[in-house]
Enzyme design. Structure first.
Site, mmCIF file in Angstrom:
data_model
loop_
_atom_site.group_PDB
_atom_site.id
_atom_site.type_symbol
_atom_site.label_atom_id
_atom_site.label_comp_id
_atom_site.label_asym_id
_atom_site.label_seq_id
_atom_site.Cartn_x
_atom_site.Cartn_y
_atom_site.Cartn_z
ATOM 1 C CD1 TRP A 172 65.153 20.474 52.894
ATOM 2 C CD2 TRP A 172 64.309 20.423 54.676
ATOM 3 N NE1 TRP A 172 63.675 21.240 52.648
ATOM 4 C CE2 TRP A 172 63.293 21.195 53.628
ATOM 5 C CE3 TRP A 172 62.957 20.496 56.044
ATOM 6 C CZ2 TRP A 172 62.226 21.676 53.812
ATOM 7 C CZ3 TRP A 172 62.297 20.972 55.973
ATOM 8 C CH2 TRP A 172 61.777 21.654 55.294
ATOM 9 C CG ASN A 173 59.616 17.245 54.608
ATOM 10 O OD1 ASN A 173 60.699 16.108 53.846
ATOM 11 N ND2 ASN A 173 58.639 17.016 54.389
ATOM 12 C CG ASP A 198 68.939 18.039 52.054
ATOM 13 O OD1 ASP A 198 69.592 18.929 52.758
ATOM 14 O OD2 ASP A 198 67.953 18.722 50.930
ATOM 15 C CB SER A 247 58.960 20.569 44.476
ATOM 16 O OG SER A 247 60.246 20.373 43.634
ATOM 17 C CD GLU A 268 54.006 11.578 49.589
ATOM 18 O OE1 GLU A 268 55.129 12.650 50.371
ATOM 19 O OE2 GLU A 268 53.560 10.588 50.002
#
Length: 537
Positions: A172-173, A198, A247, A268
Site C-alpha cells: 500500500w505504501n 492492496d 515484509s 524486496e
C-alpha cells in the site's frame, strides 16, 4: 477528477473523498477490478481523517484462471509486436502521467496519507522509469553474440524472451512507484501483468490501469486484482514469474509457495537501514540529509533510515542540528505542498510506532524530539521522532519500525561504524556521509547492503534507474531497475550453430568427431592450448 481542496478539518464539510473524487470517477475505476459481481468488498479510508473513501470489490482466487487466460492471449500478440511499439506506449505513459499528475497526486494523498511532496516523488519516479525503459529496453533485450567453442567455424547467440505472465504483488505504501513502475518494466519486455493491489491503495493502481489504456496498452494485458495475502498467494498458480514487495515474514511464505510451484520470484523485503556520519562532515548538510532519509512518507518505506551512527567527535553538533531540523518539520493533511510530512496510513501502523517508542523508553531510551501522537491533526498522525540510548533489548533496536522514528548511536571509528551498520540480518540500503569521496567509496564497499549512497539519501539511489536495486540477506533477492531488473522477467535461450557443416568446409564439431575417438581429444587439447596462449576468452 481533481477539484478545489476544502479545509480537511472543517467539521461542516463532507468526507475527504467528496472533494477529490466524483462518484462516477470512483465507479469507473472500481469497474476495472478483476472480480465478479456480488463479491465482498473492503472499505478503504482516508488516513488524514478516517473517513471512508470507497468500497473496493475484492478478487477471490476463483477469479484468477480466467484473468490469466485473457492475459496469456493478449501477451502472445504483445510479444510479437516490435520493441519500438512497446517502447512508444511507455513514452506516452510518461507524457500522460506528467500531464495528469494533479489527479493522481490527490489520489495518492487520499489513500496513503503522505505529504504532497512525497506523493510527487512517486509521480516523478514512475515517469522517470517509463522514459528510461522506453529508451533502453530494446538494447537490453537485443540478441547478444558470444564466442563459440570453435571460434570462426561456429556461432553462438543469446536471445531473451518474455516469460509470459508476470504477477506483481505490491504494497500500500508506494502504489505508483512500485506497482506501476514494476509493471512498466515487465510490459516493455513483452509480458502481460496481473497486478495485485492492496485494497487501501487500489484506486491509485486502477487509475494507472486507465492511464495505460489511454497510452495505447492493449486490453487485458494489465489486469488489477485486489485483495490480501490469499489472492497474492493464489496468483502464483497462474503466472510465470512473480515480484513481491513487503515484509520479510510474508516474503518468505510467498517464496516458499513459489518454490513448491517452481515459479521464480523477485523479493524486496524489509530493511532496518543505517547511516554513518563521519567526523569530517558538514554537520548541517548531513543533518538535512538525515531528515530526508528518515521521515519521507512518514518513514513508511523500506528504504527509510532507522539507525544513525555518528562519530563521537561530531555527535553533539550533529544531534543538535538533527533535532532542530526535525522539530521544524510541518505536519499536515492539506492537498498542497505546505506540509513536510503527512500521516501514518492507519491504526495498525500507528500502534506499531507507538509500541516501538514506548518499549524503547521503557528500556531506558531517551526521546530527543517528537514521541507524541497528534490527534489534533488527524487520527493517525505521529510526530517525527529521534531517540537516543536505545538498548539492544528494545524492539526498535533490531525490528523495522516502518514509521517516523530514528535512533542515534555514537561510534569511535570507521571500523566500529561498519560493524554496527552490518549488525543486522537485513541488508537493503545504507548511507555514508564524509567529505572524502575516496573514504566514502571504501566504506560503502564494506557495508553489507544491496545499495549504498554516499553523501545523499535513497532518493539518488532510487532515481538512478540504471542502477539495479535489491536486498541481501533477509531483505530479499533479485533486482529491480537497470538491465538486471528488466532481465528478471525474461528467460535466456542459447542458439549455437556450426558453419560449413553441409559443405565440408571449416572445423566444425562434426569434422572433429570424424577424426576418430583417439584423435579428436588431442585436437581439442591443442586448440585449448592455442586459445590460452592467445588469451582468447
Amino acid at each position: 477528477m481533481a477539484h478545489d481542496h476544502a479545509d480537511l478539518h472543517d467539521p461542516e464539510t463532507d468526507p475527504l473523498a467528496t472533494y477529490v473524487l466524483e462518484p462516477d470517477d470512483v465507479r469507473s475505476l472500481l469497474a476495472r477490478v478483476v472480480a465478479r459481481p456480488g463479491h465482498s468488498t473492503a472499505s478503504s479510508s482516508a488516513p488524514f481523517t478516517g473517513a471512508p473513501v470507497a468500497a473496493v470489490p475484492l478478487t477471490v482466487p476463483a477469479d484468477l484462471p480466467e484473468a490469466a487466460r485473457r492475459a496469456r492471449a493478449a501477451q502472445r500478440l504483445w510479444a510479437a509486436r516490435p520493441g519500438r511499439e512497446r517502447a512508444a506506449v511507455l513514452l506516452r505513459v510518461h507524457d500522460l502521467l506528467l500531464e495528469r499528475q494533479s489527479e493522481v497526486l490527490d489520489l495518492l494523498q487520499v489513500e496513503t496519507g503522505k505529504a504532497r511532496t512525497h506523493a510527487w516523488e512517486e509521480v516523478g519516479d514512475a515517469a522517470n522509469t517509463a522514459r528510461y525503459y522506453a529508451l533502453r529496453a530494446r538494447r537490453f533485450l537485443s540478441p547478444r553474440s558470444v564466442r563459440a567453442l570453435t571460434g570462426p567455424f561456429s556461432s553462438a547467440r543469446v536471445l531473451r524472451h518474455p516469460v509470459g505472465v508476470v504477477g506483481i504483488v505490491t504494497p500500500w505504501n508506494y502504489p505508483l512507484a512500485l506497482g506501476l513502475g514494476d509493471s512498466l518494466t515487465a510490459l516493455v519486455a513483452g509480458n502481460a501483468v496481473l497486478l495485485r493491489a492492496d485494497p487501501q491503495t487500489a484506486l491509485t493502481l486502477l487509475w494507472c490501469a486507465e492511464l495505460l489504456e489511454d497510452a495505447g496498452l492493449p486490453e487485458d494485458l494489465l489486469q488489477v486484482v485486489v485483495g490480501g495475502p490469499d489472492v497474492g498467494m493464489a496468483l502464483l498458480e497462474h503466472v510465470d514469474h512473480a515480484g513481491f514487495t513487503g515484509s520479510t515474514r510474508s516474503g518468505r511464505v510467498f517464496a516458499g509457495r513459489a518454490g513448491e510451484l517452481g515459479v521464480p520470484v523477485t523479493l524486496e523485503l524489509g530493511g532496518k537501514n543505517a547511516m554513518y556520519v563521519a567526523e569530517d562532515v558538514d554537520v548541517e548538510a548531513a543533518a538535512e540529509g538525515a531528515v530526508r532519509a528518515c521521515f519521507g512518507s512518514a518513514g513508511q518505506l523500506c528504504a527509510s533510515i532507522e539507525r544513525i551512527y555518528v562519530h563521537e567527535q561530531v555527535r553533539e553538533a550533529f544531534v543538535a542540528e538533527l533535532v532542530r531540523r526535525t522539530a521544524a518539520l510541518r505536519l499536515g493533511s492539506g492537498l498542497d505542498y505546505r506540509s513536510d510530512m503527512g500521516s501514518l496510513v492507519g491504526p495498525a501502523q500507528l500502534a506499531r510506532v507507538v509500541e516501538h517508542v514506548e518499549d524503547a523508553v521503557g528500556h531506558g531510551a531517551t526521546v530527543l524530539v517528537g514521541g507524541e501522537q497528534r490527534p489534533d491533526l488527524g487520527p493517525y498522525f505521529y510526530e517525527p521522532t529521534v531517540l537516543a540510548d536505545v538498548p539492544p533489548a528494545a524492539r526498535a533496536y533490531r525490528e523495522e519500525t516502518f514509521g517516523p522514528v530514528v535512533a542515534v548511536y555514537p561510534v569511535a571509528s570507521d571500523d566500529e561504524a561498519v560493524a554496527a551498520l552490518n549488525d543486522s540480518e537485513l541488508g537493503l540500503v545504507a548511507a555514508v556521509w564524509t567529505r572524502s569521496s575516496a573514504r566514502g567509496a571504501a566504506l560503502a564497499a564494506r557495508v553489507r547492503a544491496g545499495a549504498v549512497s554516499v553523501n545523499d539519501t535513497h532518493h539518488l539511489l532510487w532515481g538512478s534507474v540504471g542502477v539495479p536495486l535489491g536486498g541481501v540477506g533477509a531483505s530479499g533477492y533479485g533486482r529491480r531497475h537497470g538491465r538486471e531488473g528488466l532481465w528478471e522477467t525474461t528467460w535466456t535461450q542459447a542458439v549455437v550453430a556450426q558453419r560449413g557443416v553441409h559443405t565440408g568446409r571449416g572445423l566444425g564439431m562434426r569434422q572433429v568427431h570424424e577424426l576418430g575417438t583417439e584423435v579428436w581429444p588431442r585436437v581439442l587439447t591443442r586448440l585449448l592450448q592455442v586459445e590460452r596462449s592467445l588469451r582468447l576468452p
